[in-house]
Design an enzyme around this catalytic site. Structure first.
Site, PDB file in Angstrom:
ATOM      1  N   LYS A   7      -0.304   8.759 -10.018  1.00 15.06           N
ATOM      2  CA  LYS A   7       0.177   8.152 -11.362  1.00 15.06           C
ATOM      3  C   LYS A   7      -0.877   8.811 -12.451  1.00 15.06           C
ATOM      4  O   LYS A   7      -1.568   9.782 -12.398  1.00 15.06           O
ATOM      5  CB  LYS A   7      -0.135   6.564 -11.325  1.00 15.06           C
ATOM      6  CG  LYS A   7       1.031   5.813 -10.530  1.00 15.06           C
ATOM      7  CD  LYS A   7       0.986   4.463 -10.964  1.00 15.06           C
ATOM      8  CE  LYS A   7       2.072   3.686 -10.237  1.00 15.06           C
ATOM      9  NZ  LYS A   7       2.120   2.224 -10.578  1.00 15.06           N
ATOM     10  N   ARG A  58       0.537   1.808  -1.692  1.00 11.81           N
ATOM     11  CA  ARG A  58       1.845   2.360  -1.869  1.00 11.81           C
ATOM     12  C   ARG A  58       1.774   3.628  -2.258  1.00 11.81           C
ATOM     13  O   ARG A  58       1.129   3.975  -3.197  1.00 11.81           O
ATOM     14  CB  ARG A  58       2.634   1.492  -2.725  1.00 11.81           C
ATOM     15  CG  ARG A  58       4.092   1.885  -3.133  1.00 11.81           C
ATOM     16  CD  ARG A  58       4.787   0.916  -4.202  1.00 11.81           C
ATOM     17  NE  ARG A  58       6.042   1.205  -4.103  1.00 11.81           N
ATOM     18  CZ  ARG A  58       6.673   2.202  -5.221  1.00 11.81           C
ATOM     19  NH1 ARG A  58       5.812   2.922  -5.874  1.00 11.81           N
ATOM     20  NH2 ARG A  58       8.060   2.215  -5.309  1.00 11.81           N
TER      21      ARG A  58
END
Length: 297
Positions: free
Chosen positions: A232, A267
């Site tokens: 991210k 995740r």
């Protein structure tokens, strides 16, 4: 109505999710990401075709993933994806992975997509809009499925420019309490609820770093906590890595840190590397035995 304010007893963290049982007192589940979207965040459509998405899911399970998360419409702002198209993207992949032995979740905010995915063999609905549509809770409850309740503020596929928080952790915890209470009030069993603080979702990098540093305040809600950190922007900005393919090491460091703060589901895009990192944490903590013992024997 609010959830618990402190971590539950260890035996309360044993969860049966689909075909697998997890003891979240001493186990970390690795969730592999498989996106059937031509504009996905990380793979940019490399698994857009149904057969490629199924193959990617099977490879992830072979690499040690406990769980496969299938997405047909990304969270980021953009034109709405017709429900019929999202169904065509998601349901065949769920059906193709139904015998993989892994937990299967579908990343969607549409109750109709959730209903069809659960009928096709999914076990969990991963709603990154935090039950923006309360009917999602009804679908999950009717199927006796599990749900991931994620913190985010924007309406589905809508921008949320320059988010500001007084105390991002307190705000996230309050939101999750409210959404969990909604799910429970509509019949979702408490032992089928997972929470996700939503790193980078309507948050700036300093917000995501603060959430990571104070993640124990989220895990104290008493529900298994999922973290979606993989590659991210907060990792990239922290390290100066604009290229997402250069964020693996930073993502692993963040995942390990979150597990030590109480996260139990991660995740990820990079399955093998993450599986090794999580199993190493489990070994260090004494939660699992080494695979073999030969050194200095």
């Amino acid at each position: 109505m609010s959830g618990p304010t402190s971590a539950p007893a260890a035996d309360a963290l044993v969860r049966r999710i689909g075909p697998r049982t997890f003891d979240f007192a001493r186990q970390v589940a690795v969730m592999a990401i498989v996106n059937r979207t031509p504009d996905s965040f990380y793979d940019q459509g490399r698994t857009d075709a149904t057969e490629l998405a199924v193959e990617a899911g099977l490879r992830a399970v072979e690499a040690g993933a406990d769980w496969v998360d299938i997405g047909g419409a990304k969270f980021a702002p953009g034109p709405a994806i017709p429900i019929e198209e999202e169904l065509e993207r998601v349901v065949p992949v769920v059906a193709g992975l139904a015998r993989s032995g892994a937990v299967l979740s579908v990343d969607t905010f549409h109750p109709d997509v959730a209903r069809a995915a659960l009928a096709a063999g999914a076990h969990v609905i991963n709603d990154t809009t935090g039950l923006h549509d309360p009917a999602m809770a009804d679908v999950v409850a009717a199927a006796e499925a599990s749900v991931v309740v994620t913190h985010s503020l924007a309406a589905p596929r809508e921008p949320y420019p320059s988010p500001r928080y007084g105390d991002v952790v307190a705000d996230v915890v309050a939101f999750l309490r409210e959404r969990v209470a909604l799910a429970e009030s509509r019949g979702v069993a408490s032992d089928r609820i997972i929470v996700d603080p939503g790193h980078d979702l309507n948050k700036q990098t300093l917000d995501s770093l603060t959430l990571t540093r104070r993640l124990d305040e989220v895990t104290a809600l008493g529900y298994p906590t999922l973290v979606a950190l993989s590659n991210k922007d907060f990792v990239g900005e922290s390290l100066g890595r604009r290229d997402r393919s250069q964020r693996v090491e930073g993502s692993l460091a963040a995942a390990v840190y979150c597990v030590l703060k109480g996260a139990r589901i991660v995740r990820v895009h990079n399955v093998r590397e993450t599986v090794d990192a999580m199993r190493m944490v489990e070994a260090i903590e004494g939660w699992r035995e080494p695979v073999f013992l030969e050194h200095n024997r």
